[in-house]
Scaffold this motif. Structure first.
Motif, mmCIF file in Angstrom:
data_model
loop_
_atom_site.group_PDB
_atom_site.id
_atom_site.type_symbol
_atom_site.label_atom_id
_atom_site.label_comp_id
_atom_site.label_asym_id
_atom_site.label_seq_id
_atom_site.Cartn_x
_atom_site.Cartn_y
_atom_site.Cartn_z
ATOM 1 N N GLY A 45 0.620 -1.567 0.262
ATOM 2 C CA GLY A 45 -0.216 -0.036 0.603
ATOM 3 C C GLY A 45 0.675 1.486 -0.226
ATOM 4 N N TYR A 46 1.863 1.587 -0.077
ATOM 5 C CA TYR A 46 2.507 2.203 -0.049
ATOM 6 C C TYR A 46 3.184 3.316 -1.257
ATOM 7 N N ASN A 47 3.551 4.201 -1.518
ATOM 8 C CA ASN A 47 3.038 4.536 -2.902
ATOM 9 C C ASN A 47 4.501 4.376 -3.376
ATOM 10 N N PRO A 48 4.342 4.326 -4.649
ATOM 11 C CA PRO A 48 5.793 3.481 -5.322
ATOM 12 C C PRO A 48 6.635 4.573 -5.778
ATOM 13 N N GLU A 49 5.855 5.519 -6.465
ATOM 14 C CA GLU A 49 6.796 7.268 -6.647
ATOM 15 C C GLU A 49 7.150 7.962 -5.537
ATOM 16 N N ARG A 50 6.687 8.010 -4.274
ATOM 17 C CA ARG A 50 7.418 8.073 -3.144
ATOM 18 C C ARG A 50 8.214 7.223 -3.061
ATOM 19 N N LEU A 51 8.512 5.841 -2.647
ATOM 20 C CA LEU A 51 9.538 4.674 -2.761
ATOM 21 C C LEU A 51 10.648 5.210 -3.926
ATOM 22 N N ASP A 52 10.469 4.943 -4.789
ATOM 23 C CA ASP A 52 11.741 5.976 -6.199
ATOM 24 C C ASP A 52 12.289 7.239 -5.821
ATOM 25 N N ALA A 53 11.764 8.081 -5.502
ATOM 26 C CA ALA A 53 12.179 8.972 -4.893
ATOM 27 C C ALA A 53 12.860 9.389 -4.014
ATOM 28 N N MET A 54 12.051 8.506 -2.678
ATOM 29 C CA MET A 54 13.018 8.837 -1.179
ATOM 30 C C MET A 54 13.491 7.659 -0.885
ATOM 31 N N GLY A 55 13.382 6.426 -1.360
ATOM 32 C CA GLY A 55 13.810 4.953 -0.954
ATOM 33 C C GLY A 55 12.520 4.836 0.493
ATOM 34 N N GLY A 56 13.806 4.419 1.387
ATOM 35 C CA GLY A 56 12.458 3.253 3.096
ATOM 36 C C GLY A 56 12.110 5.175 2.941
#
Length: 723
Positions: A367-378
């Protein structure tokens, strides 16, 4: 009427004369002359039948069957239950064996329920050659089709139960095209609408002529539309093979794009309109695999960027993807997948495997936003709501889409790459049956122990209900906490536990925020490296003495321990927190809230021997899952607590507790109830008396029962209210 050559006409006249003479004179072949009379009658009947068929064929051939125009319109209109009209020329005859069918300005009205004035099908010219013998078996095969300025308007209703191309039934059947061996198409368009999938498509079809060195009569198509409000374009062609290739197979090439999603397909078809028996190479790439599966009306978890390739074959009403390989984010993926439609319901059956999975790639799945993970990692897993950090994901389950298909997926992974805990040998079975989703069993190796889980999500009705049952077998604490600074050397203690929660809601956050159940972690007898345990030592004199005597690595002996919580409406209260060692006992009160992610606990370490400097004051654990705090404040403690937070340790502040607590109490604990994971009411002292000095399912308070200060009181009130 086009004149016919004289030789065939002379032949036909001669044949008719011979047949008429034979019937008139009663001529019988010599080999039947001496046969019974019944055989002679049968022979003459056969001659008459052949003659009648010949005369019918001749009549149709000479008139081109134009006189059948009105009967055709009547019969076709009756069978289709809608008006079928031919405004221009009409021909229907044998030429000489295949059926010649020509209709100019042909149109078929749309279904009544569409309320549309646009015809279901219309064409300025429809010219074809049909295989007659295949018709006897109910199969239509066009040996040749010339279509000019055609238009098809294909639609499903809003409930996806009926369509305008299924005649004589309220149950819509999938679109099935007749076989077309050779086609020449110009100026033709297909419109397709499916409200349930939110799909609109407009495809133009035309032919491409080529010389004898290449492909002749290739069918080219291009167009676009929208799917779930996402625009897409596509183009491709069906390529008839040249004279050097046998078998009549057609090459197909297709390229479709929707934003950053791209799908390329190339391969062969048995004929221009026959998919059964086709074989293809497929390549897909894009920012999120969920966007690609939207084309099937299938809800899959979101993902990071992906690149996939596969062999694809269609046979026996099944799409089979084999030799699948690629990457999703930083993780590899391979396997097979089959898509079928039993009883007109989509079914996905897959066997998938990964050698190595990056922990960040698991984020979008839960359920985490994949775009935020791509940009910010964990760090992209943490968001802020009214200034407060939030860690639990709140992406909703796509309720309607999950109910539209079924699935069975087996998945295996070698390792999960993360900075804290060694995880390997993952195995998962997923079953989805009419909205009932079961992740069972889910097993993995965790730091030398085994974790097994059964997770059920019942989306057959709303609200969605989720059951979590997670079990951890005895696991070495040295390996489990090595990523948080605990050394395996000198640590022999183990940790076992179980989490069983039941909640409602359409996201992980909602289901945990409403959950009821129990969380229990049991620590059997063992040792822990003192240097780490002593960081929470409240006996300052002993800690300083050990520090100067350089005895910090002497193991602390653990008799038993239980860290347990009772969960009601998403609020977890200690029930109990109790760890007994050879020197002291840890006691805990309070808990945490899945609703607000607030932590509110008080932990006291009581020493079993006297120390002049022993303050025996409780340590507060506060803050949020994403940003825990410790009071009294210690730089070392805060650093260790912060190390326990991140995408690798998502669901529980328990890792922070275990990482920092010291082990102590003046009273000895009876380890029987502790090791069984019993609630606070079952705990006894060594003398058999009930214990009342640790958490019993109520939130934390100071020793005198009142709030320590206004800020603590406000936070505790919010904790109790679940806000």
């Amino acid at each position: 009427m086009t004149p016919q050559p004289s030789a065939p006409n002379a032949f036909l006249v001669r044949a008719r004369t011979i047949g008429a003479n034979a019937v008139r004179t009663g001529w019988t072949p010599p080999f039947l002359a001496e046969r019974p009379r019944a055989l002679r009658i049968a022979w003459r009947t056969l001659i008459l039948a052949i003659l009648a068929l010949f005369l019918l064929w001749l009549l149709l051939y000479l008139t081109k069957g134009r006189f059948l125009k009105e009967p055709f319109e009547g019969i076709a209109s009756t069978m289709a239950e809608r008006e079928v009209r031919v405004e221009g020329d009409f021909q229907l005859y044998f030429d000489p064996v295949t059926i010649k069918f020509l209709a100019e300005d042909l149109s078929s009205a749309n279904a009544d329920w569409t309320k549309s004035e646009v015809p279901l099908f219309a064409a300025r010219r429809f010219d074809s050659r049909i295989a007659p013998f295949r018709l006897l078996f109910g199969e239509t095969v066009f040996k040749q089709l010339n279509l000019e300025d055609g238009h098809a308007d294909l639609r499903w209703d809003g409930a996806h139960q009926r369509n305008n191309w299924t005649f004589g039934s309220d149950d819509g059947e999938p679109l099935s095209l007749p076989q077309i061996r050779k086609a020449r198409i110009s100026g033709t368009r297909i419109d397709y609408a499916d409200p349930l999938l939110a799909l609109l498509a407009n495809i133009g079809i035309d032919t491409v002529k080529a010389d004898r060195k290449g492909f002749e009569d290739a069918i080219r198509f291009s167009g676009g539309g929208s799917l779930r409000r996402r625009a897409f374009t596509l183009n491709g062609s069906l390529l008839s093979p040249d004279e050097t290739l046998a078998g009549g197979r057609n090459r197909i090439a297709l390229d479709a794009r929707a934003g950053g999603t791209r799908l390329s397909l190339s391969g062969t078809l048995p004929s221009a309109s026959q998919i059964d028996g086709g074989r293809f190479d497929v390549k897909a790439s894009g920012p999120n695999l969920a966007f690609l599966f939207d084309f099937l009306g299938v809800a899959v978890p979101e993902t990071r960027q992906y690149r996939l390739s596969s062999d694809l074959a269609y046979a026996d009403e099944a799409w089979r993807f084999t030799g699948m390989s690629g990457v999703i984010g930083e993780s590899d993926i391979a396997g097979t997948m089959t898509i079928t439609m039993p009883e007109n319901r989509l079914m996905i059956d897959a066997d998938l495997a990964s050698k190595s999975v990056d922990i960040i790639d698991i984020g979008p799945v839960i359920g985490y936003n994949p775009e935020r993970l791509d940009a910010m990692g964990g760090a992209g897993a943490i968001t802020r709501v009214n200034g407060a950090p939030r860690l639990l994901p709140d992406a909703p389950l796509r309720y309607e889409a999950v109910q539209r298909f079924d699935a069975h997926i087996d998945y295996r992974a070698g390792t999960i790459r993360n900075d804290h805990v060694p995880v390997s040998d993952i195995a998962l079975t997923l079953d989805l049956d009419h909205g009932n989703l079961q992740l069972s069993p889910l097993t993995l190796s965790l730091a030398g122990g085994k974790l097994a889980a059964d997770i059920g999500i019942d989306a057959r009705q709303r609200p969605v209900r989720t059951l979590y049952d997670i079990r951890l077998s005895p696991t070495p604490m040295g390996r489990l906490l090595a990523g948080f600074g605990v050394s395996e050397s000198g640590t022999t203690g183990t940790l076992a536990g179980r989490i069983r929660l039941n909640g409602i809601g359409e996201s992980l956050r909602e289901s945990l925020s409403t959950s009821h159940g129990r969380i229990a972690m049991v620590i059997p007898k063992g040792t822990m490296w003192t240097r780490n345990a002593q960081l929470a030592e409240l006996d300052i004199g002993v800690f300083i003495q050990k520090m100067f005597e350089d005895k910090l690595e002497k193991p602390v002996e653990i008799n038993c321990g239980l860290v347990a919580f009772t969960v009601r409406d998403g609020v977890a209260a200690a029930d109990p927190v109790l760890i007994d060692t050879s020197k002291n006992v840890i006691l805990g009160r309070g808990g945490f809230s899945f609703r607000t992610e607030v932590i509110d606990m008080a932990v006291r370490a009581d020493g079993k021997k006297f120390s002049l400097f022993s303050g025996q004051s409780p340590v507060g654990i506060d803050g949020y899952f994403a940003e825990p705090g410790i009071d009294p404040i210690s730089g070392d403690l805060l650093a260790r607590a912060g190390a326990g937070i991140g995408l690798g340790v998502i669901a529980s502040p328990l890792a922070s507790v275990v990482a920092f607590v010291d082990i102590g109490d003046a009273k000895a604990a009876d380890c029987g109830p502790v090791l069984s994971g019993a609630r606070a009411a079952a705990q006894r002292t060594r003398g058999g008396k009930p214990r009342d000095d640790f958490g019993n399912g109520t939130p934390a308070k100071s020793e005198d029962g009142s709030a320590t200060d206004e800020q603590k009181k406000e936070q505790r009130d919010k904790f109790l209210r679940g806000r």
